[in-house]
Design an enzyme around this catalytic site. Structure first.
Site, PDB file in Angstrom:
ATOM      1  N   ARG A  91      39.522  38.008  38.995  1.00 38.87           N
ATOM      2  CA  ARG A  91      40.482  37.631  37.934  1.00 38.87           C
ATOM      3  C   ARG A  91      39.969  38.015  36.552  1.00 38.87           C
ATOM      4  O   ARG A  91      40.746  38.312  35.652  1.00 38.87           O
ATOM      5  CB  ARG A  91      40.818  36.130  37.999  1.00 38.87           C
ATOM      6  CG  ARG A  91      41.868  35.823  39.042  1.00 38.87           C
ATOM      7  CD  ARG A  91      42.518  34.469  38.857  1.00 38.87           C
ATOM      8  NE  ARG A  91      43.744  34.550  38.080  1.00 38.87           N
ATOM      9  CZ  ARG A  91      44.932  34.850  38.576  1.00 38.87           C
ATOM     10  NH1 ARG A  91      45.070  35.123  39.859  1.00 38.87           N
ATOM     11  NH2 ARG A  91      46.004  34.882  37.804  1.00 38.87           N
ATOM     12  N   HIS A  98      40.795  41.593  36.408  1.00 41.07           N
ATOM     13  CA  HIS A  98      42.261  41.666  36.308  1.00 41.07           C
ATOM     14  C   HIS A  98      42.716  41.473  34.859  1.00 41.07           C
ATOM     15  O   HIS A  98      43.573  42.194  34.358  1.00 41.07           O
ATOM     16  CB  HIS A  98      42.816  40.550  37.208  1.00 41.07           C
ATOM     17  CG  HIS A  98      44.291  40.543  37.391  1.00 41.07           C
ATOM     18  ND1 HIS A  98      45.048  39.436  37.127  1.00 41.07           N
ATOM     19  CD2 HIS A  98      45.152  41.487  37.806  1.00 41.07           C
ATOM     20  CE1 HIS A  98      46.315  39.698  37.391  1.00 41.07           C
ATOM     21  NE2 HIS A  98      46.406  40.940  37.805  1.00 41.07           N
ATOM     22  N   SER A 104      47.491  45.011  42.139  1.00 44.42           N
ATOM     23  CA  SER A 104      46.369  44.923  41.203  1.00 44.42           C
ATOM     24  C   SER A 104      45.098  44.475  41.903  1.00 44.42           C
ATOM     25  O   SER A 104      44.027  45.067  41.747  1.00 44.42           O
ATOM     26  CB  SER A 104      46.688  43.862  40.156  1.00 44.42           C
ATOM     27  OG  SER A 104      46.844  44.404  38.912  1.00 44.42           O
TER      28      SER A 104
END
Ligand SMILES: C/C1=C2N=C(/C=C3N=C(/C(C)=C4\N[C@@](C)([C@@H]5N=C1[C@](C)(CCC(=O)O)[C@H]5CC(=O)O)[C@@](C)(CC(=O)O)[C@@H]4CCC(=O)O)[C@@](C)(CC(=O)O)[C@@H]\3CCC(=O)O)C(C)(C)[C@@H]/2CCC(=O)O
Length: 207
Positions: free
Chosen positions: A37, A40, A14
């Protein structure tokens, strides 16, 4: 069906995809990890353009968490998503007062939100802390008022409330306040994004 099952391999892949999608950004390595993040957790690289990062926010946030500063959150959804083990191993704590009976009673009596009532109650404890607001614009407005009145100055404010009533406005006020803050401009945001930011800070604490 053939799919990746190893959790570490999923996250590594990812992050590699996100790195490629983002390309170069004019930010520090630690700030880039925060942006990664957020992408993500949302699956949307477009968030990179909406992120506001005060230059002191990420270093202050990491340092405060590393010394065991408390984390105050507006809602339980946000508190639940934070990597509690990393907080507690430094002596820190996660505090959310939205279901506190004093807050519920006071909010009922005043006709104001529970979220802002909780922040009014807790503001004197927020000096040097990390404060995360992922849902409630009224909590962010309340915090900014407390900061203006000199009641507290958190080490880092993560302010990502979502929606159409006060969210964009409260975040613009946060950015204009010029304090160490991480935010998302506009109506987009939410508790999952605030969680992603706090966890990105926690994961970057020095060993
Ligand atoms: C205006 C509010 C919005 N809430 C949204 C989204 C979600 N809210 C969830 C839950 C469970 C709670 N939201 C409250 C914080 C509640 N939400 C509000 C308020 C009415 C006002 C906030 C504000 O404008 O500052 C707020 C009530 C309050 O008195 O503060 C909650 C307290 C409601 C309640 O239970 O009475 C509650 C938090 C409970 C807790 O943590 O203990 C959702 C999980 C609901 C769901 O999706 O099932 C969700 C979480 C989304 C997130 O990422 O955080 C909106 C959509 C943000 C909305 C604001 C949008 C808008 O109207 O413009």
């Amino acid at each position: 069906m053939d799919f990746i099952q190893d959790p570490t391999a999923i996250e590594t892949k990812s992050m590699a995809i996100i790195d490629e999608l983002l390309g170069p950004l004019a930010v520090t390595a630690e700030e880039r990890n925060v942006i990664k993040r957020i992408v993500h957790t949302t699956g949307d690289p477009g968030f990179a353009e909406l992120v506001h990062l005060h230059p002191d926010a990420v270093p202050n946030g990491i340092a405060a968490l590393a010394r065991g500063a408390k984390i105050f959150t507006d809602v339980h959804m946000l508190a639940t998503g934070i990597k509690r083990n990393l907080v507690e191993e430094r002596g820190g704590d996660i505090i959310c007062a939205i279901r506190d009976s004093r807050v519920i009673e006071a909010a009922k009596a005043s006709g104001r939100t529970r979220a802002m009532t909780a922040f009014e109650l807790l503001a004197p404890e927020m000096d040097g802390a990390v404060v995360a607001i992922g849902n409630a614009p009224t909590a962010l407005f309340q915090l900014l008022d407390a900061i203006k009145k000199g009641i507290c100055l958190p080490a880092c404010v993560v302010g990502t409330p979502v929606g159409f009533v006060g969210a964009a406005e409260s975040k613009e006020c946060l950015i204009e306040a010029g304090i160490p803050a991480i935010s998302i401009r506009g109506t987009k945001g939410g508790s999952t994004i605030a969680v992603a930011i706090i966890n990105a800070l926690l994961l970057q604490m020095p060993k």
